[in-house]
Every structure is written in C-alpha cells, then in structure tokens.
Motif scaffolding. Structure first.
Motif, PDB file in Angstrom:
ATOM      1  N   ARG A 232       0.839  -1.213   0.000  1.00  0.00           N
ATOM      2  CA  ARG A 232       0.000   0.000   0.000  1.00  0.00           C
ATOM      3  C   ARG A 232       0.865   1.252   0.000  1.00  0.00           C
ATOM      4  NH1 ARG A 232      -2.674   0.784   5.426  1.00  0.00           N
ATOM      5  NH2 ARG A 232      -0.620   1.719   5.742  1.00  0.00           N
ATOM      6  N   GLU A 233       1.914   1.259   0.811  1.00  0.00           N
ATOM      7  CA  GLU A 233       2.777   2.441   0.905  1.00  0.00           C
ATOM      8  C   GLU A 233       3.518   2.709  -0.402  1.00  0.00           C
ATOM      9  OE1 GLU A 233       3.862   2.206   5.703  1.00  0.00           O
ATOM     10  OE2 GLU A 233       5.283   1.443   4.204  1.00  0.00           O
ATOM     11  N   GLU A 234       3.835   1.654  -1.150  1.00  0.00           N
ATOM     12  CA  GLU A 234       4.598   1.820  -2.390  1.00  0.00           C
ATOM     13  C   GLU A 234       3.706   2.019  -3.612  1.00  0.00           C
ATOM     14  OE1 GLU A 234       7.465  -1.272  -2.903  1.00  0.00           O
ATOM     15  OE2 GLU A 234       8.447  -0.878  -0.979  1.00  0.00           O
ATOM     16  N   GLY A 235       2.413   2.182  -3.374  1.00  0.00           N
ATOM     17  CA  GLY A 235       1.502   2.441  -4.491  1.00  0.00           C
ATOM     18  C   GLY A 235       1.217   1.222  -5.337  1.00  0.00           C
ATOM     19  N   ALA A 236       1.424   0.044  -4.780  1.00  0.00           N
ATOM     20  CA  ALA A 236       1.167  -1.187  -5.527  1.00  0.00           C
ATOM     21  C   ALA A 236      -0.255  -1.669  -5.351  1.00  0.00           C
ATOM     22  CB  ALA A 236       2.138  -2.280  -5.091  1.00  0.00           C
ATOM     23  N   LEU A 247      -1.267  -4.144  -8.047  1.00  0.00           N
ATOM     24  CA  LEU A 247      -0.526  -3.848  -9.263  1.00  0.00           C
ATOM     25  C   LEU A 247       0.795  -4.617  -9.292  1.00  0.00           C
ATOM     26  CD1 LEU A 247      -1.071   0.019  -9.352  1.00  0.00           C
ATOM     27  CD2 LEU A 247      -2.485  -1.788 -10.361  1.00  0.00           C
ATOM     28  N   SER A 248       1.186  -5.162  -8.140  1.00  0.00           N
ATOM     29  CA  SER A 248       2.414  -5.951  -8.050  1.00  0.00           C
ATOM     30  C   SER A 248       2.321  -6.870  -6.852  1.00  0.00           C
ATOM     31  CB  SER A 248       3.631  -5.032  -7.903  1.00  0.00           C
ATOM     32  OG  SER A 248       4.795  -5.795  -7.597  1.00  0.00           O
ATOM     33  N   THR A 249       2.908  -8.032  -6.963  1.00  0.00           N
ATOM     34  CA  THR A 249       2.961  -8.966  -5.825  1.00  0.00           C
ATOM     35  C   THR A 249       4.398  -9.207  -5.388  1.00  0.00           C
ATOM     36  OG1 THR A 249       2.969 -10.854  -7.356  1.00  0.00           O
ATOM     37  CG2 THR A 249       0.830 -10.138  -6.502  1.00  0.00           C
ATOM     38  N   GLU A 250       5.324  -8.397  -5.916  1.00  0.00           N
ATOM     39  CA  GLU A 250       6.716  -8.528  -5.494  1.00  0.00           C
ATOM     40  C   GLU A 250       6.871  -8.008  -4.066  1.00  0.00           C
ATOM     41  OE1 GLU A 250       9.310  -9.994  -7.107  1.00  0.00           O
ATOM     42  OE2 GLU A 250       7.647 -10.663  -8.367  1.00  0.00           O
ATOM     43  N   PRO A 251       7.750  -8.628  -3.258  1.00  0.00           N
ATOM     44  CA  PRO A 251       7.943  -8.148  -1.877  1.00  0.00           C
ATOM     45  C   PRO A 251       8.326  -6.670  -1.875  1.00  0.00           C
ATOM     46  CG  PRO A 251       9.025 -10.264  -2.184  1.00  0.00           C
ATOM     47  CD  PRO A 251       8.577  -9.816  -3.537  1.00  0.00           C
ATOM     48  N   PRO A 252       7.627  -5.832  -1.110  1.00  0.00           N
ATOM     49  CA  PRO A 252       7.927  -4.393  -1.086  1.00  0.00           C
ATOM     50  C   PRO A 252       9.171  -4.094  -0.260  1.00  0.00           C
ATOM     51  CG  PRO A 252       6.157  -4.898   0.437  1.00  0.00           C
ATOM     52  CD  PRO A 252       6.465  -6.173  -0.273  1.00  0.00           C
ATOM     53  N   GLY A 253       9.586  -2.848  -0.331  1.00  0.00           N
ATOM     54  CA  GLY A 253      10.776  -2.440   0.411  1.00  0.00           C
ATOM     55  C   GLY A 253      10.636  -2.649   1.900  1.00  0.00           C
ATOM     56  N   ARG A 254       9.419  -2.512   2.426  1.00  0.00           N
ATOM     57  CA  ARG A 254       9.202  -2.705   3.863  1.00  0.00           C
ATOM     58  C   ARG A 254       9.574  -4.129   4.279  1.00  0.00           C
ATOM     59  NH1 ARG A 254       5.482   0.286   7.186  1.00  0.00           N
ATOM     60  NH2 ARG A 254       5.007  -0.801   9.138  1.00  0.00           N
ATOM     61  N   VAL A 255       9.241  -5.108   3.429  1.00  0.00           N
ATOM     62  CA  VAL A 255       9.597  -6.497   3.731  1.00  0.00           C
ATOM     63  C   VAL A 255      11.097  -6.695   3.605  1.00  0.00           C
ATOM     64  CG1 VAL A 255       9.373  -8.886   2.923  1.00  0.00           C
ATOM     65  CG2 VAL A 255       7.350  -7.434   3.116  1.00  0.00           C
ATOM     66  N   HIS A 256      11.698  -6.093   2.566  1.00  0.00           N
ATOM     67  CA  HIS A 256      13.148  -6.219   2.411  1.00  0.00           C
ATOM     68  C   HIS A 256      13.870  -5.624   3.617  1.00  0.00           C
ATOM     69  CE1 HIS A 256      13.247  -7.924  -1.580  1.00  0.00           C
ATOM     70  NE2 HIS A 256      12.392  -7.015  -2.022  1.00  0.00           N
ATOM     71  N   ALA A 257      13.374  -4.481   4.110  1.00  0.00           N
ATOM     72  CA  ALA A 257      13.989  -3.863   5.290  1.00  0.00           C
ATOM     73  C   ALA A 257      13.845  -4.768   6.512  1.00  0.00           C
ATOM     74  CB  ALA A 257      13.350  -2.497   5.549  1.00  0.00           C
ATOM     75  N   LEU A 258      12.692  -5.381   6.651  1.00  0.00           N
ATOM     76  CA  LEU A 258      12.465  -6.302   7.761  1.00  0.00           C
ATOM     77  C   LEU A 258      13.446  -7.480   7.698  1.00  0.00           C
ATOM     78  CD1 LEU A 258      10.663  -7.394  10.112  1.00  0.00           C
ATOM     79  CD2 LEU A 258       9.264  -8.488   8.362  1.00  0.00           C
ATOM     80  N   VAL A 259      13.618  -8.033   6.491  1.00  0.00           N
ATOM     81  CA  VAL A 259      14.530  -9.167   6.338  1.00  0.00           C
ATOM     82  C   VAL A 259      15.970  -8.735   6.561  1.00  0.00           C
ATOM     83  CG1 VAL A 259      15.408 -10.857   4.676  1.00  0.00           C
ATOM     84  CG2 VAL A 259      12.958 -10.437   4.847  1.00  0.00           C
TER      85      VAL A 259
END
Length: 984
Positions: A232-236, A247-259
């Motif tokens: 939602r935050e990335e406009g997807a 509009l996308s199901t790729e992991p967002p930056g928030r998930v990458h930051a968490l990982v």
C-alpha cells in the motif's frame, strides 16, 4: 484481534472470573509474529479498563543470566542486590532466592487484596530457570487469590539438545496445563481471517491474490500485515469501487527492510549460510549448503543452530527449509544479480559433477546460464531427455532455453532445435514449435539438419490439424539426398500420417488416401531396414483407412496388430520384429526413445497413436470396456499427462455410454490440454456440444459445435459467432463432429437447416457410409431428419447406406441394430423398431428406438403399448441425464394424456435469484439470450402459454418488469449448464 477470537474469549472469561474473586491461567504458544505479544498487550489494556491491576513484563534474550528479572521488572521492583539490601533475609535462610520468592509472593498478595490482578509475561522461552521455578511456585501459592496468569512463549525457536531455557519453559507449561491451566497455540490465520486483515490494512475489499500472498507468509499475521502495508505504501494497491487491486505482488521495500534487520541480527557466518543456501531453493539439505560453501555440515553446525533458533529456518524431514516463503524470496532478491547468477552456475556444476539425474541441476543451469558454455548446454540436453516423457512443458522450457544459449556455429544446435520442436509440440505449444522450425529453416542449415527440422515441423503441423501442410514438409524432407535411415523413417511416417489424416477425418476417398494406402502396404510388404515406429505407423494408417472406408473387420485386425507391435508401455520392451529383422547396418531400427530412458513411447509412436486409434475404433464398434482399457495404456504410451488424445477419446466413450458428467469433464480436460487445437481439440469440443445438446443448453452446444464446411442455412435463433477460418487453418472435421454440428443446427433452426448441412451425406453413399462407421446410431437420426424435412429420398439413401454397411460387416452388432432402427423408422415398422430397442449397442440408441416405437404405436392407436415404449425411453434418457430428450418424450406423453411428476421440492427463499426453480432458471436464461416465448417453448417442449406463466413468476420473484432488467440480473449470476436444461 483478527483470527484470535477464540483465544480472546478465554481471556475475557478469566478476567470476569477474577472480578468475582476467582483466578486462572492461560498459556499462549506460537511462532514469532503470530500475535502472542499483541494478545497479551490487548489483555492488559482490557484488564486495566475493567479495574484490574495489570502487571506486564517479558524475558529478554540475555535475561537468563539475571535471576527473576522478568518478575522483578513486572512488579517494578529494584534489581536483585538492591532488593535484598532493603530487607536482608533472616540468617536461617541460606538461599537468598527463597527470600526473593517470598517477597514477590507477598507483594502480589498485597496487590490482589485490593483489586484483582492480571500478570502477563511474554517471551518466557528466554526466561531463567529461577523465574520459571518461581512462576510454578507462585501459581500454586496464589491459587486462591483473584490472580489471572497470562504466560506466553515462542515455539518457533529451538535449541540443539535438551536442558536450555526453551526446554524448561516447555516443561513449565506442561506442568501448569496438567494442573488446570488453559493452553492455546496461535496458528496461521484462516482464509477468512486473512481476508479480514487485508481489508483492514488496505481499506477496501481484498483482491483475489491475497490468499496466495498469505501462503507466502505462512498465514503469519505480522508478516502479512508488513507485506500488505508495504504494498500500500509503495503504491502497488489501487482502490476502485470499494475493491482493492494489486498492481504488483513482489515483496515491497518494507519487507526487504524487515529481512535485512533480521539478517543484521545474525552472526556473520550464519548470515552467509542463510544467503548462500537461499539460492539452493526454499528447501535444501545441509550437505548441499556445505558443499556450496566449501566446508562440511559439522563446521556449519553453530550457524545452522542459530538460524533454527531465530526461526529463519525450520526442519522439513531430512531437509532444512526457510520457515516463510516470503522471507526466502526477500533474501534471494536482496542478493546482487551477478552474485545470484554465479551461485546458480556453481550449484548447477556441483549437481552435474555428482552424476545421476540432470533435472535438479537444470533450473540452476538456466538461472546461471552462460551462452555457449558446452557443459551447461550438455546438462540442459540431458535434463530435457529425462523429463520429456513425464513433463513436456518443463522439457520445452529447458529445450528452448538451450537453443537460445547455443552458438549459431555449434554443430549440436540443429539437434537442439529439433528437440525443442518436439518438446513444444508435445506440450501443445504448436505455434511455438512452428516458429522454432521456421526460424531454423530461414537460416543457414545443412540438408540433413533441414530434413530433421522439417520432420519436426511436419509432426507439429499434423498435430495442429494441418495435414496438407504436414505432407508438404514431409515431402520436402524426403527430397534431401543421403538421409540416414532413422530420418527417412521419420519423414515417411509424417507423410503417412498426413496423407491418411486423423482417424475419421476423411469425408471421401481421395488420391491422398490411396497414396497413403499404397505407401503403407509397401512398408508392410518389405519391412526390412525399417524402424519399428514406421511399421507401427503403416499398420495404424492402413487400419484407419480400411475401417473408415467400411471394411470393419480388416481395420480392426490391423489396429490390433499395430498395438501388438508397439512397446509394452510399462516396460518399454519391444516385440519381435515385424516379418523379419529390419535392423540394417545403419541402425535404422534403433530409433531413440523420446523420453531418453527406454520407457514410454517415441514421438513417432505418439504421432501414429496405435493404442488411441484402436480405442477409437472400439468406441465406434461400441466395445466400450475394451476401449477404456486401451485408453489407460494410451496414457502410459504417451508417457505424460499432457497429451489430449486419451482424454478426448475417453470423453467420447463416456458420451456413448450415457455418462454425460464424466464425458463433459474428460472433454474439458482434453480441451485444456489441446488448447482447443487440432483434431483432439475438435473432438473434445464436439463432445461438449453433444452433452450440452442432450442437457438442453443450446447456447453451449452452439458455442462448441465444430464448424462445418457447408454454410447457408437460415438461422432464426441466437448463436455464438465464430471467427472465419481459412481452409488451410481448419482442422479436418471428423464425420462424427459434422453430425453433431448438424444436430445442433436441427435443434436451433429445424430439420430443413440440418438436412442442408448434410446434403453431401444424403447424396453420396460413400460419404454416408463413412459417417455411419463413425456413429452407427446416426442412421436413424439422418432418416428422421430427412423425413421431417420432406426429403424421403434422402431418408431412403441414409437407410440404404446403413444396411449396406451392416451387410458388408457381419458380426458388428452396433451396425446391425442401427440399420434395423433406421429401416423400422422409414417403413414405420414397430417390429423392427422393437428389435432395435432390444439390440441397441448403447443406452441412447436403445432409448431412441423405444421413443420411435412409442410414436409409431401411438400413430396406430395402440395407446397402452405406446405409453410403455415411451416410458421406457423416458427412463433411459433420465438415467443418462439427457434432459432435453426426456422433455420431448414427456411432451409426447402429455399429448396422450399421461403426466409424470418430474420435479423435486426444495427449500428456497421467497425472492431473488435463489428463489427461482430449475425450470424458471432455464426459461430466464433462454429469454435473456433473445429467444421469443415461442422459441423457448419449442426448445423446452412446453407450450408458449406455460413459458408466459413462468416468465410472470420470474418477474414477480426478481422484482423486475422487463426482459432488459432480467438480462441485467442474469449477467450478474453465473450459471451451470444444468440450469439451462429443459424441465417441461
């Protein structure tokens, strides 16, 4: 608290009991992120609002080295040393922990004396032994006080070996549960809970991709919330009309930051293990990870232990696995692309070095591909051969990739192109197979390589129903001088199949058919030096030609001989050579197997379809049990589940047997596998059309009826349009498919329109004979339709063709009964019709003869006998689900004053679409397709007055006043074919 309603009810019940002076304990377990901390936090807030004293605390990662720290912090007490200095323990207390425990008990007791108390302690997997022992003691000593204990621990983390705090916490929970504590495990969210969470986070109705996203998180509420919030935050996420669309199901930056935070918290060696192992796949073995990192599993033991303890990895049988797919995907995506490619290449090399199957290495070789790398290409070639027999789609992907990676000058490239053509054709990707072949032929290529490519192209064209183009490519291949024996055999087989066409495809004897017959006979007369597959193809082609030209015994014999001459599907063993040894000095008789393992069948045998051809012939002869057995073997012969042939022919077998549900299911499978292309796609469509017609779903029948070469009948009713097809793109229309197309036309437009479509059958005895070989029961329908159209000579011609076929083929009961039925209908002979009803080779044929007998007897005034005949027909139609035929018989009976109850009562709402009866739904569907009341009545075999009555009921129940409003409502309610069935 989405998804945690049952646990929350336990919490609120315990708090109510505390306010009444009671107490209790709830033990909460779960993996990280499942909502344990949230449950405890919400419980504490709720308790405070209810007037309870809320005491909260948690154990910390290194808290096990600080005795009683969670309890001291929860009670807001000073550290241990200061706590003891405030009031030294009596001298007789040698162990200060006893004094600490007594002081904690006293302070809890004081607080509980004024107000009920909630003690909520989290992360007890990290608690020290003294804290766990104290909890056990306090739980017993304060059993009579209004104290609620809410204790939580993480069961996702684990440590090697017993005796750690994790093990102690588990034992404490076991003891407390045995003494009456409630215990819950917070598991993954259900699908409904996932949808609710998604709606909360996105602020709109969730999109259909949410369940798949939830699967990546394992139903973990924290990960799911982070994922959706990030999208939602990335406009997807796009919100429109109160519904969210991703509009996308790729992991967002928030998930990458968490990982990344998770990885940063790991030891350097553990992080390197996790990132490297991620490239192996979500699941991997310790041995594979160690070999990739150039060390041993023993050396990696501390890293494995930490990854398991932190919940990054978990065990899955003998393997290790990333606990959550989303985390695994984010770890892989976080690696630089060049590093990922290098690791994939290294993994592929390691797996190839081990020997054995190349399939495991294939995906890594593709991801780490280096153009022109001979070792990579060799591994891909091996993998293609291994999986082609069982998974042609996967083989096609690998083969196409191998072609792309091959250097144009690589001498192995033409062979890879041929393999890619074969794999894509077997996978049903016929356009792709043709593109590969055309592209190869457009470039510089040797004569032998061009011949091999043309053979593959001919096979793909034949499978696509373009027999004429297949013949042209096969002839071009055979013109190349000096062809090796196996290539000449392959080209000859393609030529034979193209000339003969698919079983049942020819509508008249042609020069191509005669050429095929001459070629096949020449091969069988001199089989020396011929490959087994070519001999099988010659037998199959000759069997097809003889059968469809009306020489049934000869065709059946040759088809059985072709099957006997093939490999046994389960073993791959070859039979004795046909009429002597054919293996010449060039090894032509040793054509490689398509699956590369000696089992299954070669692509040539797939093309010849010996078992499938015999099964189709047996279906024509109404030997259905034997046909089913052969079709099972045909599936083994194919070596994979992606071939549409067995499903298409099995659909026709079940249609003949009167098992309409099974026939429709098999036909839809064949339609999917064939992608609607080629003869098997046409056959599958024709079966669906026939099933739909018998059920009364004329819209579906029209949509699936195969196109016919003859057009021009006036069409008064609605139909589904078809895009025009050029002759070279049109698959040969089987005689049985042409008959079904005409039957649909008869139901839609009347007998005159149907008779026009089949004028060639009425005018040409040879073509009529071929049609009746494919469908003996059609003889009576042809005669009945001609008579209804006022064409008695046409009816006489159809009957003569049926009798000629029966006379020339004694010993085929289906043909004999069909001829007797047609003659009885033409001559209005009840004795012949009665005999046909007894001797009919399938349920529908017997029902049809019984219906014609009833009609003939009714015309003679023998009402009692007529009713018996019609009742028998009605029973047969109803058992098979032929509701349209049953409705027609009921109309005959109604006209004779006989009515049969054929509806069932059911609980329905009083209004709305669900309130409509089956008959009302059928009327509504036909009306919304643009039919007039009279046309609806004709289709449902009821009166126009009855249609008008049903329409008034429909309008009343749906609250509409026009057909336009009804159409709009109908579009909002998808229907099943059975809803369109007539029930009059």
């Amino acid at each position: 608290m989405r998804g945690r309603e049952p646990e929350w009810r336990i919490v609120t019940r315990l708090l109510r009991e505390a306010r009444k002076g009671g107490g209790g304990t709830l033990l909460v377990e779960g993996e990280p992120g499942t909502g344990k901390s949230l449950l405890l936090s919400e419980a504490a807030a709720h308790a405070a609002r209810q007037g309870l004293v809320a005491i909260t605390g948690q154990a910390e990662r290194l808290g096990e080295f600080v005795p009683l720290a969670p309890l001291l912090k929860a009670l807001d007490e000073p550290p241990v040393r200061e706590f003891l200095e405030e009031d030294d323990a009596p001298a007789e207390w040698r162990d200060p922990r006893l004094h600490l425990l007594e002081r904690l008990r006293a302070r809890l007791e004081i607080r509980a004396s004024t107000r009920p108390v909630l003690v909520a302690l989290d992360d007890l997997q990290w608690a020290d032994r003294d804290t766990l022992a104290a909890l056990r003691t306090l739980h017993w000593e304060l059993a009579g006080a209004p104290v609620v204990w809410l204790l939580a621990r993480d069961i996702g983390a684990c440590r090697a070996g017993p005796g750690g705090a994790h093990d102690e916490a588990r034992r404490l929970f076991d003891i407390l549960e045995r003494h009456g504590a409630a215990r819950v495990v917070l598991g993954p969210l259900t699908e409904a809970d996932v949808a609710a969470v998604a709606e909360d986070v996105l602020g709109a109705a969730p999109p259909p991709e949410v369940p798949a996203l939830a699967a990546q998180t394992g139903g973990n509420p924290f990960l799911l919330t982070e994922l959706l919030t990030g999208l939602r935050e990335e406009g997807a996420v796009e919100i429109a009309g109160g519904r969210a669309r991703l509009l996308s199901t790729e992991p967002p930056g928030r998930v990458h930051a968490l990982v990344r935070r998770m990885l940063d918290g790991l030891d350097c060696d553990t992080r390197r293990l996790v990132e490297t192992a991620a490239v192996l796949g979500r699941s991997f073995t310790a041995e594979d990870a160690a070999e990739l990192m150039g060390t041993t599993p023993a050396a990696l033991l501390p890293a494995f232990e930490e990854a398991l303890e932190e919940g990054v990895l978990t065990t899955a049988g003998e393997a290790l696995e990333f606990r959550h797919e989303l985390v695994w995907r984010a770890v892989v995506a976080g690696l630089p692309a060049s590093l990922r490619t290098a690791l994939h290449h290294q993994i592929g090399e390691i797996l190839l070095d081990r020997g054995g199957s190349a399939v495991r290495a294939a995906s890594h070789l593709v991801e780490g591909a280096r153009p022109g790398d001979a070792r990579t290409l060799g591994g891909l070639d091996r993998a293609v051969r291994e999986v082609l027999g069982s998974s042609p789609d996967a083989a096609a992907d690998l083969a196409v990739q191998a072609v792309r990676l091959s250097d144009p000058a690589d001498p192995s490239r033409p062979e890879r192109v041929v393999t890619a053509i074969q794999a894509t054709a077997e996978a049903g990707r016929l356009d792709e197979a043709e593109r590969l072949a055309r592209a190869a032929l457009a470039g510089p290529v040797s004569g032998e390589a061009a011949a091999a490519v043309r053979c593959g192209l001919a096979c793909a064209l034949f499978m696509d129903g373009r027999a004429g183009q297949a013949v042209a490519e096969a002839r071009a291949a055979l013109r190349e001088p000096g062809l090796p024996g196996h290539l000449r055999d392959r080209a000859t087989l393609a030529l034979l199949c193209g000339l003969a066409g698919e079983p049942g495809a020819r509508e008249a004897e042609t020069e191509a058919e005669r050429e095929a017959e001459r070629e096949a006979e020449a091969i069988l007369l001199s089989p020396e030096g011929r490959g087994d597959t070519l001999v099988v193809g010659a037998l199959t082609a000759l069997a097809t030609i003889r059968w469809e030209s009306g020489h049934l015994a000869d065709g059946l014999r040759l088809a059985r001989e072709a099957v006997r001459h093939t490999a046994t599907p389960s073993t791959g063993e070859r039979p004795e050579p046909y009429q002597g040894d054919r293996a010449g000095a060039d090894g032509a008789g040793a054509e490689p197997r398509a699956d590369g393992q000696g089992g299954g069948s070669s692509f040539g045998e797939r093309l010849a379809c010996p078992r499938l051809t015999l099964a189709s012939i047996l279906a024509d002869a109404r030997c259905l049990d034997e046909a089913r057995a052969l079709l099972g073997e045909a599936g083994e012969e194919a070596g994979n589940g992606a071939w549409a042939g067995p499903a298409a022919v099995r659909a026709r077998v079940e249609l003949i047997a009167g098992r309409l549900d099974e026939a429709a299911a098999r036909a839809r499978t064949a339609l999917d596998l064939s992608r609607g292309r080629g003869a098997f796609g046409t056959l599958a469509s024709s079966v669906i059309a026939a099933v739909s017609l018998r059920r009364g779903d004329l819209r579906a029948a029209s949509a699936h009826a195969p196109p016919h070469r003859t057009h021009g009948a006036a069409r008064t009713g609605p139909e589904q349009g078809r895009a025009p097809e050029t002759p070279e793109e049109t698959a040969p229309v089987h005689a049985r498919c042409a008959l079904i197309a005409a039957q649909v036309a008869e139901a839609r437009d009347g007998p005159v329109a149907a008779a026009k479509l089949l004028a060639h059958l009425y005018a040409d005895a040879g073509q009529a004979r071929r049609a009746l070989v494919a469908d003996p029961d059609a003889a009576s329908w042809l005669a009945r339709t001609a008579l209804a159209a006022g064409d008695r000579p046409g009816a006489e011609a159809a009957v003569a063709a049926a009798e000629d076929l029966a006379a020339g083929n004694p010993g085929f009961p289906a043909v004999e009964a069909a001829a007797r039925h047609a003659r009885g209908l033409l001559d209005d002979d009840p004795d012949a019709l009665g005999a046909a009803g007894e001797e009919g080779a399938d349920p529908w044929a017997r029902a049809s003869a019984a219906e014609d007998l009833g009609a003939a007897l009714a015309a003679r005034g023998d009402r009692q006998a007529a009713v018996r005949g019609l009742d028998r027909a009605l029973s047969c139609y109803e058992r098979s689900g032929s509701v349209r035929d049953a409705a027609r018989v009921r109309r005959r009976l109604r006209r004779m004053g006989v009515r049969h109850r054929h509806w069932a009562t059911a609980e329905r709402p009083v209004s709305g679409w669900g309130s409509l009866t089956d008959t009302e739904r059928a009327v509504a569907r036909l009306v919304t397709q643009g039919w007039t009341n009279r046309q609806v009545a004709d289709q449902m075999f009821i009166s126009a007055h009855t249609v008008a009555f049903h329409l008034r009921q429909i309008f009343r129940k749906l609250g509409v006043g026009s057909r336009v409003e009804l159409t709009r409502l109908a579009l909002e309610h998808p229907h099943t074919p059975s809803e369109d069935a007539p029930h009059g």
